[in-house]
Design a protein around this motif. Structure first.
Motif, PDB file in Angstrom:
ATOM      1  N   THR A   1      -6.455 -11.637  -3.216  1.00 37.84           N
ATOM      2  CA  THR A   1      -5.130 -11.819  -3.814  1.00 37.84           C
ATOM      3  C   THR A   1      -5.055 -10.983  -5.072  1.00 37.84           C
ATOM      4  O   THR A   1      -5.997 -10.972  -5.872  1.00 37.84           O
ATOM      5  CB  THR A   1      -4.894 -13.306  -4.159  1.00 37.84           C
ATOM      6  OG1 THR A   1      -5.113 -14.101  -2.985  1.00 37.84           O
ATOM      7  CG2 THR A   1      -3.484 -13.528  -4.683  1.00 37.84           C
TER       8      THR A   1
ATOM      9  N   ASP B   1       0.745  -9.795  -5.049  1.00 35.10           N
ATOM     10  CA  ASP B   1       1.192 -11.073  -4.492  1.00 35.10           C
ATOM     11  C   ASP B   1       2.012 -11.904  -5.470  1.00 35.10           C
ATOM     12  O   ASP B   1       2.591 -12.928  -5.070  1.00 35.10           O
ATOM     13  CB  ASP B   1      -0.025 -11.880  -4.033  1.00 35.10           C
ATOM     14  CG  ASP B   1      -0.813 -11.150  -2.951  1.00 35.10           C
ATOM     15  OD1 ASP B   1      -0.244 -10.951  -1.866  1.00 35.10           O
ATOM     16  OD2 ASP B   1      -1.969 -10.764  -3.207  1.00 35.10           O
TER      17      ASP B   1
ATOM     18  N   GLN C   1      -1.984 -17.923  -2.766  1.00 42.34           N
ATOM     19  CA  GLN C   1      -3.023 -17.567  -1.795  1.00 42.34           C
ATOM     20  C   GLN C   1      -4.390 -18.081  -2.250  1.00 42.34           C
ATOM     21  O   GLN C   1      -4.616 -19.278  -2.294  1.00 42.34           O
ATOM     22  CB  GLN C   1      -2.999 -16.055  -1.532  1.00 42.34           C
ATOM     23  CG  GLN C   1      -1.694 -15.606  -0.877  1.00 42.34           C
ATOM     24  CD  GLN C   1      -1.716 -14.184  -0.420  1.00 42.34           C
ATOM     25  OE1 GLN C   1      -2.734 -13.614  -0.032  1.00 42.34           O
ATOM     26  NE2 GLN C   1      -0.548 -13.553  -0.441  1.00 42.34           N
ATOM     27  N   THR C   2      -5.329 -17.193  -2.616  1.00 40.54           N
ATOM     28  CA  THR C   2      -6.687 -17.642  -2.947  1.00 40.54           C
ATOM     29  C   THR C   2      -6.878 -17.935  -4.432  1.00 40.54           C
ATOM     30  O   THR C   2      -8.003 -18.177  -4.864  1.00 40.54           O
ATOM     31  CB  THR C   2      -7.725 -16.583  -2.517  1.00 40.54           C
ATOM     32  OG1 THR C   2      -7.454 -15.358  -3.224  1.00 40.54           O
ATOM     33  CG2 THR C   2      -7.667 -16.331  -1.028  1.00 40.54           C
TER      34      THR C   2
END
Length: 228
Positions: free
Chosen positions: A22, A47, A97-98
């Motif tokens: 990410t 992102d 996301q991560t």
């Protein structure tokens, strides 16, 4: 954590970070064209963008980021200026996301956030703090630190006494930006045994000493220190 400095200082601030899965921008205070150039025109890999506060040297590119479909997050008053911004709630963790992100208030002359960002993949934890006189919180497990070291108290006060800097300007700087002395106190108050890299940001052209700041922080932490 991969860290890229696109711009820092009063003329504009923008940083790219990634855990390999990410990628985020931290602040967007330069023209979008410069962001494109700094990212080698790979803006589609971004992102999201975390913005600390509404001042132009941190928020300039928000409209273009939003037009490109890049989500932007920040304090509530930033949303009042740019309706496409999503408010980052300091009471709730933000997940992109991560990356798990915690926003917290710092002390500037407008509402301003710092951000703690942890990768769920690498377990690295990055702390981003700028444009604040001091920080109310302590942190653990930090591996990467991007933090303001704007001025040295002795330098700026000597300039006031020599009438090279007005007392009014010096007061504003002291009330809204972090000195190297305050930064060293912050490092001492926090568990910095895990920190690998420290990036000193937003140094004043005339009220700082980059070489001395770097040496002081290295001596106190043993980390890799980079000055911008």
């Amino acid at each position: 954590m991969d860290i890229r400095i696109l711009a820092t200082g009063s003329s504009g601030n923008c940083y790219r970070i990634s855990d390999g899965h990410t990628a985020l921008l931290l602040d967007a205070g330069i023209p979008f064209k410069r962001i494109q150039q700094g990212l080698r025109f790979k803006t589609g890999d971004i992102d999201g963008c975390l913005v600390t506060h509404r001042h132009g040297d941190h928020s300039k590119a928000i409209p273009e980021l939003s037009r490109r479909g890049i989500p932007v997050y920040g304090p509530k008053d930033l949303q009042e200026l740019f309706p496409t911004v999503t408010v980052a709630n300091t009471q709730c963790m933000l997940h992109i996301q991560t990356l798990d992100i915690t926003a917290f208030f710092v002390h500037h002359d407008v509402p301003c956030y710092g951000y703690q960002i942890k990768s769920t993949v690498t377990a690295e934890k990055l702390l981003y703090i700028t444009d604040t006189a001091y920080v109310d919180y302590t942190f653990t497990g930090v591996t990467h630190l991007l933090i303001e070291a704007n001025y040295e108290q002795e330098i700026i006060m000597n300039k006031v006494r020599a009438k090279k800097v007005s007392a009014c300007l010096a007061k504003r700087v002291i009330q809204t930006h972090m000195s190297i002395e305050t930064l060293l106190q912050l490092l001492k108050a926090n568990a910095m045994k895990t920190v690998r890299q420290i990036y000193l940001l937003h140094l004043s052209d005339s009220n700082s000493d980059a070489a001395r700041f770097k040496a002081q922080v290295q001596q106190q932490t043993g980390a890799e220190v980079y000055v911008f």
